[in-house]
Scaffold this motif. Structure first.
Motif, PDB file in Angstrom:
ATOM      1  N   GLU A  12       6.677   5.692  -6.364  1.00 47.06           N
ATOM      2  CA  GLU A  12       5.507   4.953  -6.852  1.00 47.06           C
ATOM      3  C   GLU A  12       5.787   3.456  -6.906  1.00 47.06           C
ATOM      4  OE1 GLU A  12       2.798   4.497 -10.927  1.00 47.06           O
ATOM      5  OE2 GLU A  12       3.969   6.335 -10.577  1.00 47.06           O
ATOM      6  N   LEU A  15       5.627   2.122  -3.382  1.00 50.56           N
ATOM      7  CA  LEU A  15       4.247   2.026  -2.898  1.00 50.56           C
ATOM      8  C   LEU A  15       3.512   0.852  -3.538  1.00 50.56           C
ATOM      9  CD1 LEU A  15       3.322   5.823  -2.912  1.00 50.56           C
ATOM     10  CD2 LEU A  15       3.715   4.392  -0.903  1.00 50.56           C
ATOM     11  N   ILE A  20       0.005  -0.834  -1.442  1.00 53.80           N
ATOM     12  CA  ILE A  20      -0.878   0.275  -1.083  1.00 53.80           C
ATOM     13  C   ILE A  20      -1.312   1.059  -2.313  1.00 53.80           C
ATOM     14  CG2 ILE A  20       1.072   1.823  -0.670  1.00 53.80           C
ATOM     15  CD1 ILE A  20      -2.309   1.780   1.198  1.00 53.80           C
ATOM     16  N   TRP A  21      -0.489   1.046  -3.369  1.00 52.34           N
ATOM     17  CA  TRP A  21      -0.851   1.751  -4.598  1.00 52.34           C
ATOM     18  C   TRP A  21      -1.984   0.999  -5.296  1.00 52.34           C
ATOM     19  CZ3 TRP A  21       1.351   6.383  -6.097  1.00 52.34           C
ATOM     20  CH2 TRP A  21       1.011   6.860  -7.365  1.00 52.34           C
ATOM     21  N   LEU A  80      -1.019   1.842   6.974  1.00 54.33           N
ATOM     22  CA  LEU A  80      -1.274   2.222   5.580  1.00 54.33           C
ATOM     23  C   LEU A  80      -2.303   1.306   4.941  1.00 54.33           C
ATOM     24  CD1 LEU A  80       2.347   3.054   4.346  1.00 54.33           C
ATOM     25  CD2 LEU A  80       0.481   4.664   4.742  1.00 54.33           C
ATOM     26  N   LYS A  84      -6.270   2.558   3.316  1.00 58.23           N
ATOM     27  CA  LYS A  84      -6.086   2.585   1.861  1.00 58.23           C
ATOM     28  C   LYS A  84      -7.049   3.571   1.199  1.00 58.23           C
ATOM     29  CE  LYS A  84      -5.993  -0.289  -2.272  1.00 58.23           C
ATOM     30  NZ  LYS A  84      -6.196  -1.628  -2.861  1.00 58.23           N
ATOM     31  N   PHE A  87      -5.668   6.930   1.548  1.00 60.01           N
ATOM     32  CA  PHE A  87      -4.527   7.056   0.637  1.00 60.01           C
ATOM     33  C   PHE A  87      -4.998   7.305  -0.791  1.00 60.01           C
ATOM     34  CE2 PHE A  87      -1.546   5.107  -2.344  1.00 60.01           C
ATOM     35  CZ  PHE A  87      -0.347   5.711  -1.993  1.00 60.01           C
ATOM     36  N   LEU A 194       8.980   5.611   2.319  1.00 59.79           N
ATOM     37  CA  LEU A 194       7.901   6.225   3.096  1.00 59.79           C
ATOM     38  C   LEU A 194       8.300   7.607   3.593  1.00 59.79           C
ATOM     39  CD1 LEU A 194       6.629   3.129   5.134  1.00 59.79           C
ATOM     40  CD2 LEU A 194       5.598   4.177   3.117  1.00 59.79           C
ATOM     41  N   PHE A 197       7.997   9.817   0.705  1.00 64.01           N
ATOM     42  CA  PHE A 197       6.598  10.052   0.348  1.00 64.01           C
ATOM     43  C   PHE A 197       6.005  11.200   1.157  1.00 64.01           C
ATOM     44  CE2 PHE A 197       2.015   8.767   0.768  1.00 64.01           C
ATOM     45  CZ  PHE A 197       1.655   9.113  -0.521  1.00 64.01           C
TER      46      PHE A 197
END
Length: 384
Positions: A12, A15, A20-21, A80, A84, A87, A194, A197
């Motif tokens: 986390e 990311l 991207i989070w 990525l 988004k 994701f 990644l 993930f």
């Protein structure tokens, strides 16, 4: 309090740092990675152009092997960032799965075991990449130390680049080496994150499939009451549909990333293997051999993780049909067991991760990468 997510805190955090989070500083993170990777790629491509002009095949192949992983990371981040919304949908589905399994202790135990396994795998993968960077840097520093004592060769950089300024003198040289080390470590950690993930997502799907299989076995058990049969049947069908939708989202997110991974890893493995063979034949010492060997292991591991994830997901998806067949369907009415036919037919279409929508990721693909790399090495050896 138990775990409530399959994503480890380390993944986390990674990311979040690549923007991207879901968060409020994503634009700043993306600008940082765009600038740093853009500058690094520019200096690396300048060095490759210089090698082409001097017709130095060994330096050219060696520089290409360190430049392509940076290029691949740039493409991964771009894909990525462009996806988004997809994701975010994956994160929403993951949180919904955890909420839905919160009412049953067995389901919670299944998902908790998958989450614990995911956290351990994430720590192991990121740790391996970080250790590979430390070994790589240590080897270069040892090589530079020996070179200073013999005065035969100039000091090497951690990453071969052609700068528009003079860097050989102190303290500019130390600053450049420190910046390259930090960039190497951060980039390797992001690459490992990644990879971790995608393993996390596959393990999450695996936990949901185990819950579906357990629900099927309980649905046709003697302990299942006729009043709760309809509700249990609906819950199993909905969960199976959610598994399929979640897998489709993961496949859409990583399909073109896997395509870039397949192409670049084949070239990088070929280049590193060529450098290893040349180093052994030229008897340049164990130091340069160690540098290339640990780099080779890290790149091969990256290709293996993607292929293993696809193979594991495909095999795991078959367990739904097996569980449906092994259920005690012959002790219930035909109208009640008809649900198994639908589940078996749907499970015959395996859940897969693909390489750009045209081939499934599997261990067979990993073997083909190694074979193609070995064939290319023989061509390069003939040219040298």
């Amino acid at each position: 309090m138990g775990l409530t997510t399959t994503v480890s805190p380390l993944v986390e955090f990674g990311l979040r740092t690549i923007g991207i989070w879901p968060g409020s500083y994503n634009i700043l993170y993306r600008a940082f990675w765009t600038i740093t990777l853009g500058l690094a790629q520019t200096f690396q491509l300048r060095y490759i152009a210089a090698c082409i002009q001097t017709a130095n095949l060994l330096d050219l192949v060696d520089s290409v092997s360190t430049t392509l992983p940076y290029s691949l990371l740039c493409l991964k981040l771009i894909i990525l960032w462009q996806n988004k919304r997809l994701f975010n949908n994956i994160l929403i589905l993951m949180s919904q799965d955890w909420r839905n399994c919160g009412t049953t202790a067995i389901n919670v135990r299944i998902m908790t075991s998958k989450a614990n396994l995911s956290h351990r795998c994430s720590l192991l993968i990121i740790g391996v990449y970080a250790m590979a960077v430390v070994v790589y840097v240590s080897v270069i520093m040892e090589y530079n130390t020996i070179g200073k004592g013999s005065d035969k060769e100039e000091n090497q950089l951690f990453l071969k680049m052609d700068f528009p300024f003079v860097y050989e003198f102190s303290p500019v040289y130390e600053i450049v080496m420190f910046v390259q080390f930090v960039q190497l470590l951060s980039n390797a950690s992001v690459i490992g994150m990644l990879d971790a993930f995608i393993i996390t997502l596959v393990l999450h799907i695996s936990g949901q499939i185990d819950i579906v299989c357990r629900g099927l076995l309980e649905l046709f058990s003697k302990d299942c009451e006729s009043k709760s049969y309809k509700d249990a049947k609906s819950a199993i069908i909905r969960r199976h549909q959610n598994v399929i939708a979640f897998s489709d989202n993961v496949e859409s997110l990583f399909s073109y990333i896997a395509l870039m991974q397949f192409l670049t890893n084949t070239l990088v493995i070929c280049c590193i293997a060529f450098v290893i063979v040349i180093t052994i034949n030229a008897n340049k010492g164990y130091i340069m051999l160690l540098k290339s060997l640990f780099f080779y292991i890290a790149i091969t591991l990256e290709a293996f993780i993607f292929c293993f994830a696809g193979e594991y997901l495909s095999n795991k998806s078959k367990s739904v049909a097996n569980a449906a067949y092994e259920a005690i369907w012959y002790d219930v009415k035909p109208c009640e067991s008809r649900i198994l036919l639908i589940l078996i037919l749907r499970s015959q279409k395996r859940l897969t991760l693909t390489i750009g929508k045209f081939n499934d990721l599997s261990l067979k693909v990993f073997a083909s990468i190694l074979k193609a790399s070995a064939s290319s090495v023989s061509v390069l050896l003939a040219m040298s």
